[in-house]
Write an enzyme that holds these catalytic residues in place. Structure first.
Site, PDB file in Angstrom:
ATOM      1  N   GLY A 164       0.820  -1.221   0.000  1.00  0.00           N
ATOM      2  CA  GLY A 164       0.000   0.000   0.000  1.00  0.00           C
ATOM      3  C   GLY A 164       0.852   1.268   0.000  1.00  0.00           C
ATOM      4  O   GLY A 164       0.533   2.214   0.702  1.00  0.00           O
ATOM      5  N   ASP A 197       2.819   8.553  -0.073  1.00  0.00           N
ATOM      6  CA  ASP A 197       3.808   7.526  -0.409  1.00  0.00           C
ATOM      7  C   ASP A 197       4.886   7.541   0.665  1.00  0.00           C
ATOM      8  O   ASP A 197       5.624   8.508   0.784  1.00  0.00           O
ATOM      9  CB  ASP A 197       4.418   7.847  -1.786  1.00  0.00           C
ATOM     10  CG  ASP A 197       5.201   6.672  -2.352  1.00  0.00           C
ATOM     11  OD1 ASP A 197       5.685   5.838  -1.559  1.00  0.00           O
ATOM     12  OD2 ASP A 197       5.331   6.598  -3.577  1.00  0.00           O
ATOM     13  N   ARG A 199       7.185   4.997   1.107  1.00  0.00           N
ATOM     14  CA  ARG A 199       8.156   3.930   0.858  1.00  0.00           C
ATOM     15  C   ARG A 199       9.584   4.452   1.009  1.00  0.00           C
ATOM     16  O   ARG A 199       9.881   5.569   0.629  1.00  0.00           O
ATOM     17  CB  ARG A 199       7.962   3.377  -0.561  1.00  0.00           C
ATOM     18  CG  ARG A 199       6.687   2.590  -0.697  1.00  0.00           C
ATOM     19  CD  ARG A 199       6.459   2.143  -2.103  1.00  0.00           C
ATOM     20  NE  ARG A 199       6.147   3.258  -3.001  1.00  0.00           N
ATOM     21  CZ  ARG A 199       5.854   3.111  -4.286  1.00  0.00           C
ATOM     22  NH1 ARG A 199       5.863   1.920  -4.828  1.00  0.00           N
ATOM     23  NH2 ARG A 199       5.563   4.155  -5.024  1.00  0.00           N
TER      24      ARG A 199
END
Ligand SMILES: [Zn+2]
Length: 273
Positions: A164, A197, A199
Site C-alpha cells: 500500500g 507515499d 516507501r
C-alpha cells in the site's frame, strides 16, 4: 544466548559465503561484528535457486533474502527473552514482523553493461491473489519475463514492507473501502491521515550497489519518484523503461490517479483495447 538461527549453522553459512553482510554502499562488511549503529547494513542469505512460474517464460532465478542487521538483531534478542520465559509460541509474531526483502537475480547482471532492474513494492492482493484493482501482479510477471529474456540479464528487488505504498495491508484495506465511496488512491491515504507515499528505498539502493556496483541500469518503472529516491542514495545512472501492463476496467481509475500524480502513463495506455 539464543539466536534466531542456530549459531553453528549461522557460522557455517558465513564460512561458506552464503550469509553475508553489506553496508549502505553495497560493500561487504564483517557479518560477525556488531552492525554499524549510524547507518543501515543488510544481512543477505543466498544464492538459492528458485524455479519461477509466474510469467509466460518459466525461469530459474537466484534468490537472495535480505534483512536489516539491526532488525534481525532485535528479533534475535527478543527471541532469546521469549525462550527464557517460555514464550516460544510468539516466535511467529516476531518473525513475521521482520521486513525481509528479496532479490531475484537473472542471468549475470554483475558482468553486463546495463542490466534491467525492477524494484517492486509488495502487494498481497495484486501479486498473490491476482487482484485487478491494481496492476502489480501483471507488472511483476512481465518484469520477470522481460528481465529473464533480456541479453543483459538483471534483477527484481521485491520490497516486502512496501504494501500500500508503505502504509501496510490493514490501512490499505481501509483505503479500498474509502475508494469505493469515491475517493481516489491518494485522497484515501490522506483521509486516513497517512502520507501519499511512505516507501523507503535505501535498502533497495544498498542491494543495487552490491549486485550492480556503479554501472548504469535500465529501470522498469513509470514512477519518476522512484528514480529520484534511488538517485538520492547515490544510484544516479538510471534510464527509465516504461512498464505499463495489466490495464483493465477495474484499475483504470487507479492508474488515472497515478498519472495525475506524475507517473509516466500516456492517455493511450489507458484506452480500452
Ligand atoms: Zn497492487
Amino acid at each position: 544466548m539464543f539466536t534466531y538461527l542456530n549459531p553453528e549453522i549461522r557460522e557455517r553459512l558465513i564460512d561458506e559465503g552464503k550469509l553475508i553482510r553489506i553496508d549502505a554502499e553495497g560493500n561487504r562488511i564483517d557479518p560477525r561484528a556488531q552492525p554499524p549503529a549510524d547507518s543501515i547494513s543488510l544481512n543477505l542469505l543466498g544464492p538459492i535457486p528458485l524455479p519461477l512460474g509466474i510469467g509466460e517464460f518459466p525461469t530459474t532465478v537466484d534468490w537472495y533474502a535480505a534483512v536489516r542487521s539491526t532488525e534481525l538483531r532485535e528479533v534475535e534478542s527478543l527471541a532469546g527473552t521469549l525462550r527464557g520465559s517460555g514464550g516460544q509460541h510468539l516466535f511467529s509474531v516476531l518473525a513475521s514482523s521482520m521486513a525481509v526483502n528479496s532479490v531475484l537475480v537473472m542471468g549475470t547482471p554483475s558482468e553486463t553493461n546495463q542490466p534491467l532492474v525492477r524494484v517492486h513494492s509488495s502487494c498481497l492482493t495484486g501479486d498473490v491473489f491476482g487482484s485487478q484493482r491494481c496492476e502489480c501482479g501483471p507488472q511483476l510477471a512481465a518484469a520477470t519475463d522481460r528481465i529473464s529474456t533480456d541479453p543483459e540479464g538483471g534483477l527484481v528487488i521485491y520490497m516486502a514492507g512496501h504494501e500500500g505504498r508503505g502504509i501496510g495491508l490493514w490501512a490499505k484495506a481501509a483505503t479500498y473501502l474509502l475508494q469505493d465511496e469515491g475517493e481516489n488512491t491518494y485522497e484515501a491515504n490522506r483521509s486516513l491521515g497517512l502520507p501519499d507515499d511512505s516507501r523507503d528505498f535505501s535498502d533497495a539502493a544498498a542491494l543495487l550497489h552490491y549486485f550492480i556496483g556503479n554501472r548504469p541500469i535500465r529501470l522498469l518503472t513509470n514512477n519518476p519518484k522512484k528514480i529520484e529516491d534511488l538517485s538520492a542514495h547515490g544510484f544516479t545512472k538510471i534510464s527509465p523503461v516504461k512498464h505499463v501492463t495489466g490495464v483493465g476496467d477495474w484499475n483504470r481509475r487507479y492508474l488515472t490517479a497515478k498519472q495525475a500524480w506524475g507517473h509516466r502513463i500516456e492517455p493511450e495506455d489507458l484506452e480500452e483495447s
